[in-house]
Every structure is written in structure tokens, then in C-alpha cells.
Design an enzyme around this catalytic site. Structure first.
Site, short mmCIF file in Angstrom:
data_model
loop_
_atom_site.label_atom_id
_atom_site.label_comp_id
_atom_site.label_asym_id
_atom_site.label_seq_id
_atom_site.Cartn_x
_atom_site.Cartn_y
_atom_site.Cartn_z
N CYS A 49 1.04 -1.25 -0.09
CA CYS A 49 -0.01 -0.15 -0.06
C CYS A 49 0.97 1.10 -0.06
O CYS A 49 2.07 0.92 0.01
CB CYS A 49 -0.74 -0.03 0.95
SG CYS A 49 -1.71 -1.39 1.40
N LYS A 75 2.50 -2.72 -8.03
CA LYS A 75 3.74 -2.50 -8.47
C LYS A 75 4.68 -3.07 -7.79
O LYS A 75 5.64 -3.69 -7.98
CB LYS A 75 3.82 -0.85 -8.72
CG LYS A 75 5.35 -0.44 -9.20
CD LYS A 75 5.44 -0.66 -10.80
CE LYS A 75 6.85 -0.29 -11.15
NZ LYS A 75 7.22 -0.94 -12.56
N ARG A 120 1.03 1.81 -6.05
CA ARG A 120 1.62 0.60 -4.99
C ARG A 120 0.35 -0.08 -4.42
O ARG A 120 0.23 -1.09 -3.61
CB ARG A 120 1.90 1.36 -3.58
CG ARG A 120 3.11 2.15 -3.80
CD ARG A 120 3.81 2.69 -2.60
NE ARG A 120 4.10 1.72 -1.68
CZ ARG A 120 5.26 1.12 -1.30
NH1 ARG A 120 6.20 1.32 -2.44
NH2 ARG A 120 5.43 0.17 -0.52
N HIS A 151 6.99 -31.24 -28.06
CA HIS A 151 6.67 -32.05 -26.97
C HIS A 151 5.31 -31.72 -26.47
O HIS A 151 5.05 -31.93 -25.40
CB HIS A 151 7.71 -31.84 -26.04
CG HIS A 151 9.04 -32.07 -26.81
ND1 HIS A 151 9.58 -33.59 -26.79
CD2 HIS A 151 10.04 -31.47 -27.33
CE1 HIS A 151 10.73 -33.35 -27.69
NE2 HIS A 151 11.05 -32.04 -27.75
N GLU A 193 -0.22 -9.19 -18.74
CA GLU A 193 -0.65 -8.50 -17.54
C GLU A 193 -1.43 -7.21 -17.83
O GLU A 193 -1.97 -6.74 -17.22
CB GLU A 193 0.58 -8.24 -16.83
CG GLU A 193 1.51 -7.25 -17.42
CD GLU A 193 2.78 -7.24 -16.48
OE1 GLU A 193 2.62 -6.92 -15.13
OE2 GLU A 193 3.80 -6.77 -17.06
N TRP A 216 -4.06 -1.96 -1.33
CA TRP A 216 -3.95 -3.07 -2.18
C TRP A 216 -4.08 -4.29 -1.01
O TRP A 216 -3.34 -4.48 -0.35
CB TRP A 216 -2.60 -3.26 -2.77
CG TRP A 216 -2.75 -4.45 -3.77
CD1 TRP A 216 -3.16 -4.36 -5.38
CD2 TRP A 216 -2.05 -5.95 -3.67
NE1 TRP A 216 -2.88 -5.65 -5.89
CE2 TRP A 216 -2.45 -6.46 -4.82
CE3 TRP A 216 -1.63 -6.49 -2.60
CZ2 TRP A 216 -2.09 -7.84 -5.05
CZ3 TRP A 216 -1.11 -7.72 -2.72
CH2 TRP A 216 -1.62 -8.68 -4.09
N GLU A 232 9.26 -12.65 -21.65
CA GLU A 232 8.93 -11.06 -21.15
C GLU A 232 7.65 -10.73 -21.95
O GLU A 232 6.96 -9.96 -21.79
CB GLU A 232 10.25 -10.31 -21.28
CG GLU A 232 9.99 -8.93 -20.68
CD GLU A 232 9.52 -8.68 -19.41
OE1 GLU A 232 9.14 -9.46 -18.47
OE2 GLU A 232 9.02 -7.33 -19.34
N ASN A 253 1.27 0.33 5.90
CA ASN A 253 1.86 -0.72 4.72
C ASN A 253 2.64 -1.77 5.28
O ASN A 253 3.49 -1.55 6.00
CB ASN A 253 2.73 0.19 3.68
CG ASN A 253 3.32 -0.50 2.90
OD1 ASN A 253 4.35 -0.07 2.28
ND2 ASN A 253 2.78 -1.73 2.31
N GLY A 254 2.06 -3.06 4.86
CA GLY A 254 2.96 -4.02 5.54
C GLY A 254 1.84 -5.19 5.84
O GLY A 254 0.69 -5.18 5.56
N LYS A 266 4.12 -9.25 -20.43
CA LYS A 266 3.89 -7.92 -20.81
C LYS A 266 2.19 -7.92 -21.40
O LYS A 266 1.52 -7.27 -20.88
CB LYS A 266 4.83 -7.47 -21.67
CG LYS A 266 5.16 -5.84 -21.58
CD LYS A 266 5.93 -5.43 -20.43
CE LYS A 266 5.90 -6.30 -18.98
NZ LYS A 266 6.84 -6.12 -18.09
C1 F6R Z 1 5.76 -7.25 -14.59
C2 F6R Z 1 6.46 -6.64 -13.21
C3 F6R Z 1 6.52 -7.48 -12.09
C4 F6R Z 1 7.77 -7.37 -11.36
C5 F6R Z 1 7.90 -8.25 -10.22
C6 F6R Z 1 9.25 -8.06 -9.53
O1 F6R Z 1 5.77 -6.06 -15.52
O2 F6R Z 1 6.47 -5.50 -13.10
O3 F6R Z 1 6.50 -8.65 -12.56
O4 F6R Z 1 9.12 -7.52 -12.18
O5 F6R Z 1 6.86 -7.62 -9.51
O6 F6R Z 1 9.20 -6.54 -9.05
P1 F6R Z 1 10.58 -5.91 -8.38
O7 F6R Z 1 11.56 -6.00 -9.81
O8 F6R Z 1 10.39 -4.54 -8.01
O9 F6R Z 1 11.19 -7.00 -7.49
#
Ligand code: F6R
Length: 608
Positions: free
Chosen positions: A2, A603, A27, A504, A488, A74, A481, A100-101, A485
Site C-alpha cells: 500500500c 507495482k 502501490r 513436445h 498483464e 492493495w 517477457e 503498509n505491510g 507484458k
Molecule cells: C511485470 C512486473 C513484475 C515485477 C515483479 C518484481 O511487468 O513489473 O513482474 O517485475 O513484481 O518486482 P521488483 O523488480 O520490484 O522486485
């Protein structure tokens, strides 16, 4: 998971808190609230949904006061709802808290508080905090907060206000980020710097268990025992615009376009022609490096995908065996990590719970740890033995783009650094890599200019239900990757497969019209990959290839081709991922998705 803010000063608190929260929505954004001291009483407003619900309500029924705390949530404990939103208060609302936590022992604390006559109305872990503070309050808020936190297990960054001491905020962190902004006659707390940047560039980066007391006259930082702590102010050099959209429709698009600069900044002063790689915060000796029998790269999500590229690079340039793993898997599989291991953790935020836990466990075994992170003062940066910062600037969009690019660059920097130190990298190869690295920003710009082609592909395919990515070697790492992208932000189901794995099993999914994006940039694997493309084309797939400039074969076998500039084959991931980011972006936009804040995501994943 959060964002928290707090303000003490002479101005109206409520608009400052809301503005701060808007910078922290990355967040979490399933509910938001504020608590303000109005005429000696705590007034709370908190609503499920986006921050704008709170903002609209505050516009209609303003809260007046010069001290307050705010929260953007969140959900972890308790579904998103008005009741479960923060701030949380004790029964007669004399104390309010934003948090937050996660308080891991909240059930035990709640039961104990109930025996003392306390009642609870939410499903959250946080609600125990104002009640605990109330229990320990004997006329000194700081003391009550220290006593309450000494009973709390888990992670927290909290801001606390009390109607009994209506001139102050008391705040503290443990394993969740918290900074203090120091303005002129006004002081702030926040989970992250962008929340205060419109007001001040002077901040304290708090360490765990540093307690701070903010009044309009200043900030005091103390230990749990009340001893004063003298801390250095950190001056923020990046601009407030760096945390805003700067004319782009979304943060994600802005951040994709910032990649050339982010790459350049990450290379600056580290990679220079005719000079060995120099790193400020990593000072391994040749002997230390030679003593490592294995490197582990551990991370989550996109950062893990950067780690997959890192494995190839480090093994090739430094000839050290490398294992790559997802942090949440690694930490529970009893890995064979010893004092002869080097752990590289990769984390944009530097706060990801699983990555941080791996770092801590590894240190206990005597392993050395290098952190690759984008956030100065983040937990991983403070706890690792060595740090390599990615200079991507603040990344606000939930989907990582520029941070990934700079994590790749960090892998090349480390690979060359290790290779030069160990003597496994010959000068010619190292110079060629450096020269190419230095011109990558211009090559990324060339791809960004292909916007129209990419947008066209997206508008033809955004209604698809499934999409497959294929690649071999480094192209496979990038395919993973690209697939992440796409799913998500556009919610289109997608999978990435290694070209050779198709037969396979997964090829059973290919039918007439199935869209496939094939990465074709690995010269030495090109013929094999072309065979794999033919296999899916024969079964009716429509294939878009991402290929090196001038590759005629790609045109022959695929329906569409996006060409990327040629570079050293080890460096192609930095280029080939860019069209995939843009395709995902445009598909999501065509579908009307909120690309900056995809559903169900946050995030920074600071809980397990
Ligand atoms: C995807 C994305 C997440 C982060 C993951 C790790 O676009 O952003 O998969 O890469 O949550 O986050 P960090 O790098 O902050 O440890």
C-alpha cells in the site's frame, strides 16, 4: 503493498495528502482514505475504489485541518471495502493509523486486546495497531507507539495521529519503505519520494526501527529507547516531471520512450571505450571472484526474465556457472547456497518480499550478495554487500519496461566486469561489446519510430483470445517477457515456448488463424527457428517475426516482419523486447484497458 502519506504544517492537509496519494497509486489502488485532525477531533474518510472516490467526497464535504495521514490500499487481509480501508482507528477514534505491510501475529494480538475490552469492526490486521497504541497510551504518543511496535511481528510502515496530542504524527518502519520529507515549516511522511516531490527535495531515508516525530516545528528521529538519531538528508536530484506523464497518454508509454535515456544513464561512467568497467558500489577482488563456485540470480516476474538473460551473459563472459530462479521458489527449495556462492538479486523496487527474504537467507549462509535495483535506499540496496543501481528513474506504470531494459544493461555491465577481473574476456570482445552497448540507445530510438507498424499489427490482432510467443536461446528469454507484458496489461491469454519444445506438446494448440510472434534474432539458431516457424505455419498459424534488419528468410516464411537494427548477438534482447512492449501496449489500449494500473496487480509486491 500500500502507499502511506502524512502531512504536518500550516497549509490545509487534505489536498496535500490526496496529491501525495495520487503519486503512490502504483502501490495499490483498491481503496483510499485520510484521517485529519479537525478542531481537535480525528475525522476519517475512506472509500473502496480509486482515489478519485475519496477526492470527490472531500471536494463535496471538505475536512479542514493542518495535520493528517492518508493511505492507498492493495488488499491483503480483508476484501476491498470502506470498512477495511485505512486509516484504522480505535473504538472512540482518539488514535488513527495508516499502515503498509502485514502484522503476522495480528490474530493473537486481537484476541488479547479483546480480553482487555477492545472491539474490532474490520477484517484487517492493521486494526490491532491503533488499539495497541491506545492500550499503551499513558500521555506520550511516541512511547505508546514504541511499546505497540515492540509487540508487532511482521512488516510495517505506519503513521499515527492522536487527538490527545493534536500537533504531531509519529511514524516508524520495519521491512516496509518510509521516507520523511523536510519542507519549510512543513513535514511529510511517504512510502516513496514522488509523493513529496512537489513540496520538497530534502528527504530522510528511514532505516528499520527509526521512529520519527513530526510537528510543524520540525522532525525528530529517535531509537526505540528515545535516543536522538542524527541522520543525513538525502537531496533528490531528479525532477518532479520524472514522476509525471510529461505529455504521454500513460506512464507506460512514457516509460517505454524513456528507455534510450535510461540505458544511457545506466551505462554512464561505468562503460567507457578503452577502459575497464568501473563500479562504485562493487569492489570484489580477483581472488574473491575466483573463489565463487557458482552464481545464483534470483528475482520475480520481469526481473527474473532479466536474470535469464544474465545467466547466458555471465556464463559466456566470466565462465562461472549460473543458476536462475524465481524468488518464491528458491526460498523454499533448500538451495545449495554456501559461502562460496555469489547471489545476485534483481528488483526494480528493492522491496519485493520474496526477493528480500532470499537475500536475507543467503547472507546467513555466508554467501555474498549483489543487489541490482532501481531504488536508492531500498531494502535490498541497504542489505546487500554490493549494489549496482539501474538508473531508470522512477517507474510508475505497474508493467515494468524501462526497469527491465536497465536490468539487462546491468547484466552486461556485471558480465564484462567479472570477465575483465577474472581475465576470461579478451580485450577485443570486451571492446566490441562496449562499443555496441554505447550505441544501443540510438538503436532503441529507431525501433520506437516504428510505432505505426506496431500499432497496425495491434489493431489487427487485439480481439484475439490467445497468442503464442516463440524463441530459442536469448530470444526465448525475451519471448517470456513479451508474453508476460501482453497478458498483464491486455488480459489476452498468452504463452511463451522455446522453439524446440513445440513438438513436445504445445503445438497441439496451434490451429487455423492462431497468432504467433516469433523472435528470430539469434543468428546461430536461426535455421532451427525457421523450421519451428514452418511447423506452426503448416498448421495455420499467422506469424509475425521480430528479425534482424535485412533478414530475407523471415519475410519468406512469416506473414509480417518487424525489423530491428543489428547489434552484437548477445545484446539483441535490449532491442527485440521493445516491439513486444509496444505491441502489448497498443493491444491493451485498443481493448480499452487501464494500462498503467492493470486489474489485480500492484507495482511493488511487499508481501508473500
Ligand atoms: C511485470 C512486473 C513484475 C515485477 C515483479 C518484481 O511487468 O513489473 O513482474 O517485475 O513484481 O518486482 P521488483 O523488480 O520490484 O522486485
Amino acid at each position: 503493498m500500500c502507499g502511506i502519506v502524512g502531512f504536518v504544517g500550516r497549509k490545509e492537509a487534505s489536498p496535500i495528502l490526496v496529491e501525495g496519494l495520487s503519486k503512490l497509486e502504483y502501490r495499490g489502488y483498491d481503496s483510499a482514505g485520510v484521517a485529519i485532525l479537525e478542531d481537535g477531533e480525528i475525522k476519517v474518510k475512506k472509500y473502496k475504489g480509486r482515489l478519485k472516490n475519496l477526492e470527490e467526497n472531500l471536494n463535496e464535504n471538505p475536512l479542514k485541518g493542518h495535520i493528517g495521514i492518508g493511505h492507498t490500499r492493495w488488499a491483503t487481509h480483508g476484501e476491498p471495502s470502506d470498512i477495511n480501508s485505512h486509516p484504522h482507528s480505535n473504538g472512540d477514534v482518539t488514535i488513527s493509523v495508516v499502515h503498509n505491510g502485514i502484522i503476522e501475529n495480528y490474530i493473537k494480538l486481537k484476541e488479547w486486546l479483546k480480553t482487555k475490552g477492545y472491539t474490532f469492526c474490520s477484517d484487517t490486521d492493521t486494526e490491532v495497531i491503533p488499539n495497541l497504541v491506545d492500550y499503551y497510551y499513558k500521555g506520550d504518543l511516541f512511547e505508546a507507539v514504541t511499546k505497540a511496535t515492540s509487540k508487532m511481528e511482521g512488516s510495517y510502515a505506519i503513521g499515527v495521529i492522536s487527538k490527545e496530542e493534536p500537533d504531531k504524527i509519529v511514524a516508524v518502519r520495519k521491512d516496509s519503505p518510509l521516507i520523511v520529507g523536510v519542507g519549510e515549516g512543513e513535514y511529510f511522511i511517504a512510502s516513496d519520494i514522488p509523493a513529496v516531490l512537489n513540496h520538497t527535495r530534502e528527504v530522510y531515508l528511514l532505516e528499520d526501527k527509526e521512529f520519527v516525530i513530526l510537528t510543524k516545528d520540525g522532525v525528530e528521529i529517535k531509537t526505540e529507547d528515545g535516543e536522538k538519531i542524527d541522520k543525513e538528508i538525502y537531496h533528490v536530484t531528479w525532477d518532479v516531471d520524472a514522476a509525471e506523464k510529461g505529455g504521454y497518454e500513460d506512464f507506460m508509454l512514457k516509460e517505454i520512450h524513456e528507455q534510450p535515456k535510461a540505458i544511457k544513464d545506466t551505462l554512464t561512467s561505468r562503460v567507457l571505450k578503452d577502459t575497464k568497467v568501473q563500479l562504485d558500489d562493487i569492489n570484489l577482488t580477483k581472488e574473491e571472484l575466483e573463489n565463487f563456485d557458482r552464481v545464483f540470480i534470483v528475482a520475480c516476474g520481469t526481473a527474473y526474465h532479466a536474470g535469464l538473460v544474465g545467466k547466458t551473459i555471465i556464463e559466456k563472459l566470466a565462465k562461472i556457472p549460473v543458476e536462475v530462479d524465481i524468488a518464491s521458489e528458491f526460498r523454499y527449495r533448500d538451495p545449495l547456497i554456501t559461502e562460496k556462492s555469489l547471489l545476485i538479486v534483481v528488483s526494480q523496487s528493492g522491496e519485493t518480499a520474496d526477493t528480500l527474504a532470499v537475500l536475507r537467507d543467503a547472507k546467513k549462509t555466508g554467501a555474498k550478495v549483489i543487489a541490482i535495483t532501481n531504488v536508492v535506499g531500498s531494502s535490498v540496496s541497504r542489505e546487500a554487500h554490493h549494489v549496482l543501481y539501474t538508473w531508470a528513474g522512477p517507474e510508475i506504470a505497474v508493467a515494468s519496461t524501462k526497469a527491465y531494459e536497465t536490468q539487462l544493461i546491468a547484466m552486461y555491465i556485471l558480465g564484462i566486469y567479472f570477465g575483465e577481473l577474472k581475465g576470461t574476456l579478451n580485450k577485443e570482445v570486451s571492446e566490441e561489446l562496449k562499443e555496441e552497448l554505447l550505441i544501443l540507445p540510438d538503436k532503441v530510438k529507431e525501433i520506437l519510430d516504428k510505432k505505426d507498424e506496431l500499432q497496425k499489427y495491434a489493431s489487427k490482432n487485439y480481439m484475439d483470445k490467445d497468442l503464442f510467443f516463440l524463441g530459442r536461446g536469448l530470444d526465448y528469454a525475451v519471448a517470456l517477457e513479451g508474453s508476460l507484458k501482453l497478458k498483464e496489461i491486455s488480459y489476452i491469454h498468452s504463452e511463451a515456448y522455446a522453439g524446440g519444445e513445440l513438438k513436445h506438446g504445445p503445438i497441439a494448440l496451434i490451429e487455423k488463424g492462431t497468432p504467433v510472434i516469433a523472435l528470430l534474432t539469434e543468428d546461430k539458431l536461426k535455421d532451427k527457428m525457421i523450421s519451428n516457424i514452418r511447423e506452426v505455419v503448416t498448421r495455420g498459424a499467422r506469424v509475425l517475426a521480430i528479425a534482424n534488419e535485412g533478414d530475407k528468410d523471415a519475410k519468406e516464411v512469416c506473414d509480417d516482419v518487424i525489423y530491428i537494427p543489428r547489434t552484437n548477438s548477445l545484446l539483441t534482447p535490449v532491442l527485440s523486447v521493445v516491439p513486444l512492449q509496444l505491441i502489448s501496449y497498443y493491444m491493451a489500449k485498443q481493448k480499452g484497458c487501464d494500462v498503467d494500473k492493470p486489474r489485480n496487480l500492484a507495482k511493488s509486491v511487499t508481501v508473500e
